[in-house]
Write an enzyme that holds these catalytic residues in place. Sequence first.
Site, PDB file in Angstrom:
ATOM      1  N   CYS A 152       0.688  -1.471  -0.160  1.00 56.08           N
ATOM      2  CA  CYS A 152       0.205  -0.427   0.151  1.00 56.08           C
ATOM      3  C   CYS A 152       0.977   0.767   0.009  1.00 56.08           C
ATOM      4  O   CYS A 152       1.492   0.920   0.260  1.00 56.08           O
ATOM      5  CB  CYS A 152      -0.947   0.107   1.629  1.00 56.08           C
ATOM      6  SG  CYS A 152      -1.754  -1.358   1.353  1.00 56.08           S
ATOM      7  N   ARG A 198       1.401   1.392  -5.762  1.00 59.26           N
ATOM      8  CA  ARG A 198       1.839   0.981  -4.332  1.00 59.26           C
ATOM      9  C   ARG A 198       0.636   0.149  -4.266  1.00 59.26           C
ATOM     10  O   ARG A 198       0.606  -1.047  -3.839  1.00 59.26           O
ATOM     11  CB  ARG A 198       2.409   1.579  -3.700  1.00 59.26           C
ATOM     12  CG  ARG A 198       4.013   2.194  -3.710  1.00 59.26           C
ATOM     13  CD  ARG A 198       4.323   2.898  -2.487  1.00 59.26           C
ATOM     14  NE  ARG A 198       4.355   1.399  -1.600  1.00 59.26           N
ATOM     15  CZ  ARG A 198       5.410   0.687  -1.272  1.00 59.26           C
ATOM     16  NH1 ARG A 198       6.220   1.558  -2.145  1.00 59.26           N
ATOM     17  NH2 ARG A 198       5.875   0.076  -0.257  1.00 59.26           N
ATOM     18  N   TRP A 238      -4.306  -1.770  -1.127  1.00 60.86           N
ATOM     19  CA  TRP A 238      -3.820  -3.160  -2.575  1.00 60.86           C
ATOM     20  C   TRP A 238      -4.598  -3.787  -1.269  1.00 60.86           C
ATOM     21  O   TRP A 238      -3.966  -4.303  -0.437  1.00 60.86           O
ATOM     22  CB  TRP A 238      -2.841  -3.052  -2.857  1.00 60.86           C
ATOM     23  CG  TRP A 238      -3.218  -4.609  -3.485  1.00 60.86           C
ATOM     24  CD1 TRP A 238      -3.164  -4.192  -5.305  1.00 60.86           C
ATOM     25  CD2 TRP A 238      -2.252  -6.074  -4.048  1.00 60.86           C
ATOM     26  NE1 TRP A 238      -3.239  -5.330  -6.489  1.00 60.86           N
ATOM     27  CE2 TRP A 238      -2.529  -6.556  -5.588  1.00 60.86           C
ATOM     28  CE3 TRP A 238      -1.704  -6.626  -2.747  1.00 60.86           C
ATOM     29  CZ2 TRP A 238      -2.381  -7.474  -5.415  1.00 60.86           C
ATOM     30  CZ3 TRP A 238      -1.844  -7.648  -3.097  1.00 60.86           C
ATOM     31  CH2 TRP A 238      -1.748  -8.394  -4.615  1.00 60.86           C
ATOM     32  N   ASN A 293      -0.053  -0.531   6.054  1.00 59.63           N
ATOM     33  CA  ASN A 293       1.106  -1.274   5.173  1.00 59.63           C
ATOM     34  C   ASN A 293       1.128  -3.148   5.626  1.00 59.63           C
ATOM     35  O   ASN A 293       2.431  -2.665   6.535  1.00 59.63           O
ATOM     36  CB  ASN A 293       2.123  -0.575   4.221  1.00 59.63           C
ATOM     37  CG  ASN A 293       2.274  -1.764   3.180  1.00 59.63           C
ATOM     38  OD1 ASN A 293       1.535  -2.691   2.552  1.00 59.63           O
ATOM     39  ND2 ASN A 293       3.640  -1.269   2.043  1.00 59.63           N
ATOM     40  N   GLY A 294       0.661  -3.594   5.146  1.00 59.57           N
ATOM     41  CA  GLY A 294       1.303  -5.319   5.803  1.00 59.57           C
ATOM     42  C   GLY A 294       0.215  -6.427   5.887  1.00 59.57           C
ATOM     43  O   GLY A 294      -1.006  -5.708   5.715  1.00 59.57           O
ATOM     44  N   GLU A 309       9.886 -14.027 -20.113  1.00 58.41           N
ATOM     45  CA  GLU A 309       9.243 -12.017 -19.770  1.00 58.41           C
ATOM     46  C   GLU A 309       8.439 -11.811 -20.824  1.00 58.41           C
ATOM     47  O   GLU A 309       7.658 -10.970 -20.854  1.00 58.41           O
ATOM     48  CB  GLU A 309      10.823 -11.728 -19.854  1.00 58.41           C
ATOM     49  CG  GLU A 309      10.427 -10.882 -19.631  1.00 58.41           C
ATOM     50  CD  GLU A 309      10.092  -9.848 -18.145  1.00 58.41           C
ATOM     51  OE1 GLU A 309       9.973 -10.830 -17.877  1.00 58.41           O
ATOM     52  OE2 GLU A 309       9.744  -8.731 -18.214  1.00 58.41           O
ATOM     53  N   LYS A 328       4.408 -10.393 -19.957  1.00 59.21           N
ATOM     54  CA  LYS A 328       4.673  -8.740 -20.451  1.00 59.21           C
ATOM     55  C   LYS A 328       3.041  -8.774 -21.090  1.00 59.21           C
ATOM     56  O   LYS A 328       2.243  -7.792 -20.392  1.00 59.21           O
ATOM     57  CB  LYS A 328       5.497  -7.961 -20.823  1.00 59.21           C
ATOM     58  CG  LYS A 328       7.044  -8.026 -20.190  1.00 59.21           C
ATOM     59  CD  LYS A 328       6.818  -6.583 -19.335  1.00 59.21           C
ATOM     60  CE  LYS A 328       7.089  -6.309 -18.953  1.00 59.21           C
ATOM     61  NZ  LYS A 328       7.944  -7.548 -17.725  1.00 59.21           N
ATOM     62  N   GLU A 337       0.831  -9.151 -18.354  1.00 52.57           N
ATOM     63  CA  GLU A 337       0.005  -8.512 -17.800  1.00 52.57           C
ATOM     64  C   GLU A 337      -0.217  -7.227 -17.901  1.00 52.57           C
ATOM     65  O   GLU A 337      -1.614  -6.535 -17.468  1.00 52.57           O
ATOM     66  CB  GLU A 337       1.448  -8.135 -16.177  1.00 52.57           C
ATOM     67  CG  GLU A 337       2.673  -8.149 -16.885  1.00 52.57           C
ATOM     68  CD  GLU A 337       3.495  -7.845 -15.851  1.00 52.57           C
ATOM     69  OE1 GLU A 337       3.785  -7.163 -14.145  1.00 52.57           O
ATOM     70  OE2 GLU A 337       4.557  -7.498 -16.239  1.00 52.57           O
ATOM     71  N   HIS A 378       7.015 -31.655 -27.436  1.00 50.13           N
ATOM     72  CA  HIS A 378       7.164 -32.939 -26.640  1.00 50.13           C
ATOM     73  C   HIS A 378       6.084 -32.338 -25.975  1.00 50.13           C
ATOM     74  O   HIS A 378       5.061 -32.766 -25.056  1.00 50.13           O
ATOM     75  CB  HIS A 378       8.135 -32.692 -25.330  1.00 50.13           C
ATOM     76  CG  HIS A 378       9.404 -33.113 -25.256  1.00 50.13           C
ATOM     77  ND1 HIS A 378       9.733 -34.407 -25.783  1.00 50.13           N
ATOM     78  CD2 HIS A 378      10.435 -32.763 -25.839  1.00 50.13           C
ATOM     79  CE1 HIS A 378      11.169 -34.766 -26.084  1.00 50.13           C
ATOM     80  NE2 HIS A 378      11.617 -32.986 -26.189  1.00 50.13           N
ATOM     81  N   LYS A 411       3.227  -2.450  -7.454  1.00 52.09           N
ATOM     82  CA  LYS A 411       4.465  -3.005  -8.125  1.00 52.09           C
ATOM     83  C   LYS A 411       5.593  -3.966  -6.951  1.00 52.09           C
ATOM     84  O   LYS A 411       6.259  -4.038  -7.661  1.00 52.09           O
ATOM     85  CB  LYS A 411       5.027  -1.280  -7.814  1.00 52.09           C
ATOM     86  CG  LYS A 411       6.348  -1.167  -8.247  1.00 52.09           C
ATOM     87  CD  LYS A 411       6.420  -1.460  -9.492  1.00 52.09           C
ATOM     88  CE  LYS A 411       7.486  -1.150 -10.069  1.00 52.09           C
ATOM     89  NZ  LYS A 411       7.977  -2.100 -11.728  1.00 52.09           N
TER      90      LYS A 411
HETATM   91  C1  AGP Z   1       6.611  -7.646 -13.532  1.00 56.60           C
HETATM   92  O1  AGP Z   1       6.254  -6.559 -14.766  1.00 56.60           O
HETATM   93  C2  AGP Z   1       5.852  -7.525 -12.649  1.00 56.60           C
HETATM   94  N1  AGP Z   1       6.329  -6.279 -11.734  1.00 56.60           N
HETATM   95  C3  AGP Z   1       6.691  -8.763 -11.595  1.00 56.60           C
HETATM   96  O2  AGP Z   1       6.503  -9.943 -11.832  1.00 56.60           O
HETATM   97  C4  AGP Z   1       7.370  -8.137 -10.135  1.00 56.60           C
HETATM   98  O3  AGP Z   1       8.636  -8.916 -11.340  1.00 56.60           O
HETATM   99  C5  AGP Z   1       7.829  -9.096  -9.031  1.00 56.60           C
HETATM  100  O4  AGP Z   1       6.179  -8.911  -8.046  1.00 56.60           O
HETATM  101  C6  AGP Z   1       9.149  -9.293  -8.831  1.00 56.60           C
HETATM  102  O5  AGP Z   1       9.153  -8.081  -7.596  1.00 56.60           O
HETATM  103  P1  AGP Z   1      10.825  -7.195  -7.315  1.00 56.60           P
HETATM  104  O6  AGP Z   1      11.353  -6.606  -8.253  1.00 56.60           O
HETATM  105  O7  AGP Z   1      10.239  -5.832  -6.801  1.00 56.60           O
HETATM  106  O8  AGP Z   1      11.563  -8.178  -6.154  1.00 56.60           O
END
Ligand code: AGP
Length: 616
Positions: free
Chosen positions: A2, A27, A76, A102-103, A485, A489, A492, A508, A611
């Site tokens: 958050c 966040r 969040w 937050n937590g 990767e 992308k 997400e 396979h 994030k």
């Molecule tokens: C990737 O685009 C995402 N934002 C997510 O997979 C991110 O890489 C992952 O949550 C790890 O975050 P960090 O690098 O802050 O630990």
Amino acid sequence: MCGIVGYVGGQCALDVVLAGLRRLEYRGYDSAGVAVLADDGGLAAAKKAGKLANLEKELADRPLPSGPTGIGHTRWATHGGPTDANAHPHLDNAGRVAVVHNGIIENFAELRAELAERGHALASETDTEVVSHLLSESFSSCGDLAEAMRQVCRRLEGAFTLVAVHADEPDVVVGARRNSPLVVGVGDGENFLASDVAAFIAHTREAIELGQDQVVELRRDGVVVTDFDGAPADVRPYHVDWDASAAEKGGYDYFMLKEIAEQPKAVADTLLGRIDETGTLSLDEVRIPAAELREVDKVVVVACGTAYHAGLIAKYAIEHWTRIPCETELASEFRYRDPILDQRTLVIAVSQSGETMDTLMALRHAREQGAKVLAICNTNGSTIPRESDAVLYTHAGPEVAVASTKAFLTQLVACYLVALYLGQVRGTKWGDEVRGVVRELSEIAREVEEVLETMEPVRELARSLADKNTVLFLGRHVGYPVALEGALKLKELAYMHAEGFAAGELKHGPIALIEKDVPVVVVVPSPRGRSVLHDKIVSNIQEIRARGARTIVIAERGDAAVRPYADHLIEIPPTPVLLQPLVATVPLQVFACELATARGNEVDQPRNLAKSVTVE
Ligand code: AGP
């Protein structure tokens, strides 16, 4: 995950807090809320489900009184859905205490039961609300909000960063930290608290990082930090070198576009000062003695999401340049498989935010087993580097978009530097190659720039595929994590099914997915390095094309072998085999961003994502 902001000073607290929340909205954005201590006394609060704009509309309709002290929160959701009632801040029944969090408070259920027995009426489903009632009780007996916070924190279990105000102390903001991030911004006649520096760097760049189990009392003219028992705590002031503008969009429609464009500079900045004119690496912040690095007999990389993909590429580099066995593990799986670790194991924790709870808990487990931990992180003062033996910071600058781009490329650079450094410290049988790669690394920023200048065909292609419901990605060797990767992308950002495969796995099973017009992105290794690998993937392209796939081929400029089988050819500059991900990933970032835009998606804050994932 958050966003938290607190303020006390001469400005209008509400304005400062709202501006800070805007910088932190990435966040978490399920709901938002603020509380201010009014000039004429009393505490006033407002909170709304949805994005910050909903709260701002609420405030326009029903303004809060002005005052010098305030707190705010963007959420969040973890406990309790994203509703007005569950939005922070949470107040006690008398409306005299407000708290944001937050937590996760793990013992909140028993605390709720206790409070209910003592006659408190709880209005939300959240874990956080118990804190407002506990603070109210403690304040009634001790008359001091900082002391009340210390008493309450001693009762809480779990991860929590708390910021609170009390109507009886109108010029005080109190914060507490366990596991989740909290930084102090030290101003002139004003002070700030926030989840990260982006919230206050428009006002001050002088910061203090709070440590584990600390309470901070903020007044206009002073900051007092203690531990949970009230003993004065050591603090580490530092200067934040991110400009406020760096956290702005800089003319781009999305932070993600800006951050993709910033990649050459981010790569160059991450290399800065780490390779001397002789090509020798100097990673002085890797404060693990060379003698200990020479004793390392296993490396384990732990990370999540995109950072995990960087770790997969690191494995190839570390094993090739140092001949040390290297495993790359999903942090969320790592500690539950009872890994074999000891004092000769080097664990590398890769994290942009430095707050990812899965990665943090993995490194804690590793340290308990006696392993040395090196963090690769982009956020100064965050928890993961603080709890590691050493850190190699990436210098990507603030990455605001949830989808990680420049952080990924700088994580790769940092992983290469660590691998090369280990090779250098331990001596490596490829000395000339290592020196050659070090030279190439200094060229890579320009090569990333070159790729960025040729992305218009990729954007056109992305727009033409906006109505598709799946895209597959293939790669071999370091191209395989790039394929993963690229798929992540697209998932997400475009909310589209996308899947990455090792190209050798096609036969396979996955080849059954190939049918007419299925778009398949293939990352082709350099024809110069491991030509066997190159020839095999050219065969894979032929196989899928023969079955009707629409082939989108990312290959080195001048690679004639792939041209006859590519419906779309995206050329990238030649690089050493292991460095190719630095240039091959960029088209996939642009592709996913453009396709998501064509679908009308919110690129910077994709649905359901945050994030920094600070819960397990
Ligand atoms: C990737 O685009 C995402 N934002 C997510 O997979 C991110 O890489 C992952 O949550 C790890 O975050 P960090 O690098 O802050 O630990």
